[in-house]
Design a protein around this motif. Sequence first.
Motif, PDB file in Angstrom:
ATOM      1  N   CYS A  26      39.783  44.450  36.684  1.00 11.00           N
ATOM      2  CA  CYS A  26      40.404  43.273  37.557  1.00 11.00           C
ATOM      3  C   CYS A  26      40.546  43.695  38.945  1.00 11.00           C
ATOM      4  O   CYS A  26      41.487  44.408  39.459  1.00 11.00           O
ATOM      5  CB  CYS A  26      41.408  42.528  36.813  1.00 11.00           C
ATOM      6  N   LYS A  27      39.641  42.955  39.728  1.00 10.74           N
ATOM      7  CA  LYS A  27      40.007  43.053  41.200  1.00 10.74           C
ATOM      8  C   LYS A  27      39.887  41.348  41.725  1.00 10.74           C
ATOM      9  O   LYS A  27      39.523  41.193  42.919  1.00 10.74           O
ATOM     10  CB  LYS A  27      38.938  43.810  41.780  1.00 10.74           C
ATOM     11  N   ILE A  28      40.415  40.704  40.632  1.00 11.56           N
ATOM     12  CA  ILE A  28      40.269  39.059  41.024  1.00 11.56           C
ATOM     13  C   ILE A  28      41.177  38.883  42.449  1.00 11.56           C
ATOM     14  O   ILE A  28      40.714  38.071  43.006  1.00 11.56           O
ATOM     15  CB  ILE A  28      40.870  38.337  39.847  1.00 11.56           C
ATOM     16  N   CYS A  29      42.355  39.530  42.372  1.00  9.88           N
ATOM     17  CA  CYS A  29      43.156  39.231  43.407  1.00  9.88           C
ATOM     18  C   CYS A  29      43.472  40.336  44.579  1.00  9.88           C
ATOM     19  O   CYS A  29      42.971  41.437  43.984  1.00  9.88           O
ATOM     20  CB  CYS A  29      44.428  38.890  42.897  1.00  9.88           C
ATOM     21  N   ARG A  31      45.447  42.649  44.876  1.00  6.82           N
ATOM     22  CA  ARG A  31      46.159  43.737  44.400  1.00  6.82           C
ATOM     23  C   ARG A  31      45.137  44.652  43.684  1.00  6.82           C
ATOM     24  O   ARG A  31      45.403  46.111  43.568  1.00  6.82           O
ATOM     25  CB  ARG A  31      47.115  43.175  43.148  1.00  6.82           C
ATOM     26  N   ARG A  32      44.044  44.215  43.199  1.00  6.43           N
ATOM     27  CA  ARG A  32      42.909  45.058  42.608  1.00  6.43           C
ATOM     28  C   ARG A  32      43.478  46.178  41.882  1.00  6.43           C
ATOM     29  O   ARG A  32      43.277  47.206  42.011  1.00  6.43           O
ATOM     30  CB  ARG A  32      42.199  45.784  43.830  1.00  6.43           C
ATOM     31  N   CYS A  33      44.139  45.697  40.794  1.00  8.28           N
ATOM     32  CA  CYS A  33      44.792  46.431  39.666  1.00  8.28           C
ATOM     33  C   CYS A  33      43.749  47.493  38.877  1.00  8.28           C
ATOM     34  O   CYS A  33      43.967  48.393  38.405  1.00  8.28           O
ATOM     35  CB  CYS A  33      45.519  45.628  38.834  1.00  8.28           C
ATOM     36  N   ARG A  37      40.928  43.592  31.658  1.00  7.10           N
ATOM     37  CA  ARG A  37      41.697  42.176  31.143  1.00  7.10           C
ATOM     38  C   ARG A  37      41.070  41.822  29.885  1.00  7.10           C
ATOM     39  O   ARG A  37      41.403  40.988  28.931  1.00  7.10           O
ATOM     40  CB  ARG A  37      41.922  41.399  32.173  1.00  7.10           C
ATOM     41  N   GLY A  43      47.647  44.012  34.554  1.00  7.46           N
ATOM     42  CA  GLY A  43      48.149  44.352  35.920  1.00  7.46           C
ATOM     43  C   GLY A  43      49.450  43.640  36.355  1.00  7.46           C
ATOM     44  O   GLY A  43      50.315  43.213  35.553  1.00  7.46           O
ATOM     45  N   TYR A  44      49.374  43.645  37.472  1.00 11.53           N
ATOM     46  CA  TYR A  44      50.832  43.142  38.296  1.00 11.53           C
ATOM     47  C   TYR A  44      50.938  41.693  37.641  1.00 11.53           C
ATOM     48  O   TYR A  44      52.043  41.478  37.764  1.00 11.53           O
ATOM     49  CB  TYR A  44      50.324  43.022  39.906  1.00 11.53           C
ATOM     50  N   CYS A  45      49.935  41.034  37.537  1.00 12.01           N
ATOM     51  CA  CYS A  45      50.337  39.453  37.177  1.00 12.01           C
ATOM     52  C   CYS A  45      50.782  39.125  35.637  1.00 12.01           C
ATOM     53  O   CYS A  45      50.956  38.330  35.246  1.00 12.01           O
ATOM     54  CB  CYS A  45      49.005  38.694  37.398  1.00 12.01           C
ATOM     55  N   ASN A  81      50.598  36.624  40.976  1.00 12.00           N
ATOM     56  CA  ASN A  81      50.255  37.874  41.853  1.00 12.00           C
ATOM     57  C   ASN A  81      51.275  37.945  42.864  1.00 12.00           C
ATOM     58  O   ASN A  81      51.026  39.144  43.496  1.00 12.00           O
ATOM     59  CB  ASN A  81      48.786  38.058  42.210  1.00 12.00           C
ATOM     60  N   HIS A 128      45.192  34.393  39.592  1.00 13.14           N
ATOM     61  CA  HIS A 128      44.893  35.595  38.607  1.00 13.14           C
ATOM     62  C   HIS A 128      44.349  34.979  37.587  1.00 13.14           C
ATOM     63  O   HIS A 128      43.861  35.822  36.853  1.00 13.14           O
ATOM     64  CB  HIS A 128      46.310  35.942  38.307  1.00 13.14           C
TER      65      HIS A 128
HETATM   66  S1  SF4 Z   1      47.474  41.197  39.904  1.00  9.91           S
HETATM   67 FE1  SF4 Z   1      46.230  40.394  37.989  1.00  9.91          FE
HETATM   68  S2  SF4 Z   1      44.458  39.281  38.964  1.00  9.91           S
HETATM   69 FE2  SF4 Z   1      45.263  40.610  40.630  1.00  9.91          FE
HETATM   70  S3  SF4 Z   1      44.066  42.353  40.401  1.00  9.91           S
HETATM   71 FE3  SF4 Z   1      46.026  42.851  39.184  1.00  9.91          FE
HETATM   72  S4  SF4 Z   1      45.324  42.198  37.092  1.00  9.91           S
HETATM   73 FE4  SF4 Z   1      43.747  41.269  38.485  1.00  9.91          FE
END
Ligand code: SF4
Length: 224
Positions: A26-29, A31-33, A37, A43-45, A81, A128
């Motif tokens: 996941c690099k949807i936002c 933060r690129r965790c 998923r 990840g962070y969310c 996020n 997210h």
């Molecule tokens: S915070 Fe969530 S949506 Fe953003 S990169 Fe991490 S896992 Fe993906």
Amino acid sequence: MARYNKMPPEILEKRAQEALARLASCKICPRRCQANRLEDERGYCRTGRRAKVASYTPHFGEEPPLVGHSGSGTIFFSGCNLSCLFCQNWDISQEDLGREVSPEELARMMLVLQDGGCHNINLVTPTHVVPQILEALVLAREEGLSVPLVYNSGGYDSAEALRLLDGIIDIYMPDAKYGSDGPAQKYSAAPGYTTVMKAALKEMHRQVGDLEMDDEGIALQGLL
Ligand code: SF4
């Protein structure tokens, strides 16, 4: 007619598949965790494969062009996020109040809000869960969804992910929370917030332009 109604169904479906594939790392936002998923890693969310929804309801406390006379059809997504110390929805954004929903359930929520007369579907904290929203939208559109889609975010959006929404979102309503990165880090734990937010706003405006309203002052399309 909403913008997503004008898009060929196969393109919308392709966009949803492309977005879902990105959940594998996941690099949807910004933060690129890189959490997987699709395997329900977090990840962070703290959101896995499925979106989590705290509530869906007509809302009369939003900006007037969204509320009109019948309300804005608000869907509150759990998790976030950002971690804003001043968040007014702390139990939803940080304590993850809500329940996981299938794409069919999320599509049904959109349709219930439309059938209730809401002027739009207002996706609150969508950053997210962009892939899950697209996945549900494919189904909701097949069932007749046609009101404008509102993307109501905290402004910490990746321009790359926003491009997946080009031709789909009608109204963007981001917060621009900070004008400098120090406070953004201190109060929202958001590195590089101002650069990210400015790029996001540019991409949003490129897609939808300035706000357009009908004769009753109800928002149809644009950046709010
Ligand atoms: S915070 Fe969530 S949506 Fe953003 S990169 Fe991490 S896992 Fe993906």
